[in-house]
Design a protein around this motif. Structure first.
Motif, PDB file in Angstrom:
ATOM      1  N   THR A 193      46.596  27.310  39.887  1.00 33.36           N
ATOM      2  CA  THR A 193      46.566  28.130  38.678  1.00 33.36           C
ATOM      3  C   THR A 193      45.158  28.626  38.378  1.00 33.36           C
ATOM      4  O   THR A 193      44.957  29.786  38.005  1.00 33.36           O
ATOM      5  CB  THR A 193      47.103  27.326  37.479  1.00 33.36           C
ATOM      6  OG1 THR A 193      48.430  26.865  37.773  1.00 33.36           O
ATOM      7  CG2 THR A 193      47.138  28.179  36.229  1.00 33.36           C
ATOM      8  N   LEU A 194      44.162  27.753  38.530  1.00 37.63           N
ATOM      9  CA  LEU A 194      42.773  28.165  38.327  1.00 37.63           C
ATOM     10  C   LEU A 194      42.380  29.250  39.321  1.00 37.63           C
ATOM     11  O   LEU A 194      41.693  30.219  38.959  1.00 37.63           O
ATOM     12  CB  LEU A 194      41.843  26.957  38.476  1.00 37.63           C
ATOM     13  CG  LEU A 194      41.839  25.950  37.318  1.00 37.63           C
ATOM     14  CD1 LEU A 194      41.095  24.685  37.730  1.00 37.63           C
ATOM     15  CD2 LEU A 194      41.189  26.572  36.087  1.00 37.63           C
ATOM     16  N   SER A 195      42.799  29.094  40.556  1.00 39.35           N
ATOM     17  CA  SER A 195      42.510  30.097  41.579  1.00 39.35           C
ATOM     18  C   SER A 195      43.114  31.449  41.197  1.00 39.35           C
ATOM     19  O   SER A 195      42.477  32.495  41.367  1.00 39.35           O
ATOM     20  CB  SER A 195      43.060  29.631  42.930  1.00 39.35           C
ATOM     21  OG  SER A 195      42.914  30.630  43.910  1.00 39.35           O
ATOM     22  N   ALA A 196      44.337  31.431  40.670  1.00 36.79           N
ATOM     23  CA  ALA A 196      44.990  32.676  40.252  1.00 36.79           C
ATOM     24  C   ALA A 196      44.256  33.309  39.065  1.00 36.79           C
ATOM     25  O   ALA A 196      44.133  34.538  38.984  1.00 36.79           O
ATOM     26  CB  ALA A 196      46.445  32.399  39.885  1.00 36.79           C
ATOM     27  N   PHE A 197      43.764  32.469  38.136  1.00 41.39           N
ATOM     28  CA  PHE A 197      43.033  32.992  36.980  1.00 41.39           C
ATOM     29  C   PHE A 197      41.765  33.723  37.430  1.00 41.39           C
ATOM     30  O   PHE A 197      41.480  34.837  36.970  1.00 41.39           O
ATOM     31  CB  PHE A 197      42.672  31.848  36.036  1.00 41.39           C
ATOM     32  CG  PHE A 197      41.988  32.290  34.770  1.00 41.39           C
ATOM     33  CD1 PHE A 197      42.726  32.625  33.653  1.00 41.39           C
ATOM     34  CD2 PHE A 197      40.598  32.382  34.703  1.00 41.39           C
ATOM     35  CE1 PHE A 197      42.102  33.037  32.477  1.00 41.39           C
ATOM     36  CE2 PHE A 197      39.962  32.797  33.542  1.00 41.39           C
ATOM     37  CZ  PHE A 197      40.717  33.121  32.423  1.00 41.39           C
ATOM     38  N   TYR A 198      41.007  33.097  38.325  1.00 37.84           N
ATOM     39  CA  TYR A 198      39.782  33.720  38.832  1.00 37.84           C
ATOM     40  C   TYR A 198      40.098  35.039  39.543  1.00 37.84           C
ATOM     41  O   TYR A 198      39.389  36.041  39.359  1.00 37.84           O
ATOM     42  CB  TYR A 198      39.085  32.770  39.802  1.00 37.84           C
ATOM     43  CG  TYR A 198      38.165  31.761  39.152  1.00 37.84           C
ATOM     44  CD1 TYR A 198      36.797  31.763  39.409  1.00 37.84           C
ATOM     45  CD2 TYR A 198      38.654  30.787  38.289  1.00 37.84           C
ATOM     46  CE1 TYR A 198      35.948  30.830  38.832  1.00 37.84           C
ATOM     47  CE2 TYR A 198      37.825  29.851  37.697  1.00 37.84           C
ATOM     48  CZ  TYR A 198      36.472  29.874  37.968  1.00 37.84           C
ATOM     49  OH  TYR A 198      35.632  28.954  37.390  1.00 37.84           O
ATOM     50  N   ALA A 199      41.138  35.026  40.378  1.00 39.39           N
ATOM     51  CA  ALA A 199      41.494  36.246  41.115  1.00 39.39           C
ATOM     52  C   ALA A 199      41.951  37.343  40.165  1.00 39.39           C
ATOM     53  O   ALA A 199      41.613  38.521  40.346  1.00 39.39           O
ATOM     54  CB  ALA A 199      42.588  35.934  42.135  1.00 39.39           C
ATOM     55  N   GLY A 200      42.733  36.975  39.141  1.00 38.31           N
ATOM     56  CA  GLY A 200      43.189  37.956  38.167  1.00 38.31           C
ATOM     57  C   GLY A 200      42.033  38.572  37.388  1.00 38.31           C
ATOM     58  O   GLY A 200      42.018  39.782  37.130  1.00 38.31           O
ATOM     59  N   ALA A 224      47.878  36.502  35.346  1.00 41.93           N
ATOM     60  CA  ALA A 224      47.825  36.087  36.754  1.00 41.93           C
ATOM     61  C   ALA A 224      47.929  34.571  36.874  1.00 41.93           C
ATOM     62  O   ALA A 224      48.599  34.054  37.779  1.00 41.93           O
ATOM     63  CB  ALA A 224      46.526  36.595  37.391  1.00 41.93           C
ATOM     64  N   ALA A 225      47.261  33.846  35.962  1.00 36.82           N
ATOM     65  CA  ALA A 225      47.330  32.386  35.991  1.00 36.82           C
ATOM     66  C   ALA A 225      48.740  31.894  35.704  1.00 36.82           C
ATOM     67  O   ALA A 225      49.203  30.922  36.318  1.00 36.82           O
ATOM     68  CB  ALA A 225      46.354  31.801  34.976  1.00 36.82           C
TER      69      ALA A 225
END
Length: 340
Positions: free
Chosen positions: A220-227, A101-102
């Motif tokens: 990118t950090l936001s996507a990592f957390y969401a993933g 996701a990130a």
């Protein structure tokens, strides 16, 4: 001195609230092990905290309005399902799927960092819808509208966490980990750069900050957390379908951040808990549920435009931070005595 004591009282209050909440969370699965539905809601509460904690890095700290968090949430869920089916240990698949996701978030951030306000919101809405349509029309690979069933349960040290109570402890540990990581980020040079870019991008760029680099990091950090949150959700319910990753899910994440308070550590926690609680309490109102839900949201946003955590922060710190400087009269030069 009174203002200093007020500031210290505010910090102590936050620590006390967090300590009491953590103690209650640790004891609840033991004291109420038969309350399976409540334990499920607590697991979802923890998952939402993780997703919104990352979302706040992009939205609250760097000022990027994303309405496609459900897309990253779905990528994490489907990626961990595929990896688990392939025999990858579940704990490893959680972090690998968050990395996927990130990676998607990093690629998407490249063109998106040049967009602001509603332009960025429109692009992220489109991204979330594209992800939903891909999994909806993925055929046998994604299960299509029927989704994927039989996702392996989380196994830790040889113990399968099929029980919601056991799974909640793992979710709680991940919440603490991700909140601590966020705290370290926002108090670092990178976090200060996020805030500077949010408050005044032109001045930040003039002082040498590369906007595209820091915005891309936040996204990118936001996507990592969401993933990671989506992966936790997949192993919690062990069934995923496109219906769980619609635009309404992205809107819910946004509302949680707005009500809890943007740019705060407590905001994602408070917002997630309030929305889950309100949603459950309004179930009995049937067709009037969404009407009451909307009225409550409007009232909170008008009464507390900075969110609940932002309002509490201003209450305890605003006067201390903005102490008016008073100059004693006897220290001021007497121009009249000097002849003007």
């Amino acid at each position: 001195m009174r203002k200093i004591m007020s500031c210290l009282a505010g910090k102590r209050m936050q620590k006390h609230i967090l300590f009491v909440a953590l103690a209650a969370a640790l004891l609840y699965p033991i004291l109420f092990s038969s309350e399976t539905y409540m334990l499920f809601l607590l697991c979802m509460f923890g998952i939402y905290i993780i997703v919104n904690t990352g979302f706040d890095l992009a939205f609250g700290y760097s000022g990027q309005i994303s309405l496609g968090q459900a897309g990253f949430y779905a990528i994490g869920a489907y990626a961990t399902a595929f990896l688990s089916f392939a025999g990858v240990p579940v704990v490893l698949s959680l972090f690998l799927s968050a990395g996927v996701a990130a990676l998607v978030g990093f690629v998407l951030a490249k063109p998106c960092v040049k967009l602001v306000h509603h332009f960025l919101a429109i692009v992220t809405i489109g991204f979330g819808e594209i992800v939903r349509l891909v999994v909806l029309n993925g055929g046998a690979v994604t299960g299509g509208p029927d989704g994927l069933i039989g996702i392996p349960a989380l196994s830790l040290f040889g113990i399968e966490l099929r029980d919601y109570g056991k799974y909640f402890y793992f979710v709680l540990a991940m919440v603490l980990l991700f909140v601590i990581v966020k705290s370290r980020i926002v108090n670092s040079r990178v976090g200060r750069a996020f805030v500077a870019i949010r408050d005044n991008p032109e001045a930040s760029e003039a002082f040498g900050l590369k906007l595209s680099r820091y915005k891309s990091r936040a996204f990118t950090l936001s996507a990592f957390y969401a993933g990671f949150g989506g992966a936790l959700y997949a192993h919690l319910v062990r069934f995923i379908s496109p219906e769980s990753f619609s635009s309404e899910q992205s809107n819910m994440f946004l509302v949680m951040i707005l009500i809890g308070g943007m740019g705060t550590l407590l905001g994602p926690i408070l917002g997630s808990g309030i929305i889950i609680t309100v949603t459950e309490l309004l179930q009995k109102f049937g067709n009037y549920q969404m009407l009451l839900y909307g009225l409550i949201i409007i009232f909170v946003l008008f009464a507390m435009p900075n969110g609940i955590a932002g309002t509490l922060r201003n209450r305890f710190y605003h006067e201390f931070v903005h102490v008016p400087v008073r100059v004693k009269e006897d220290t001021m030069p007497n121009h009249s005595a000097e002849g003007g």
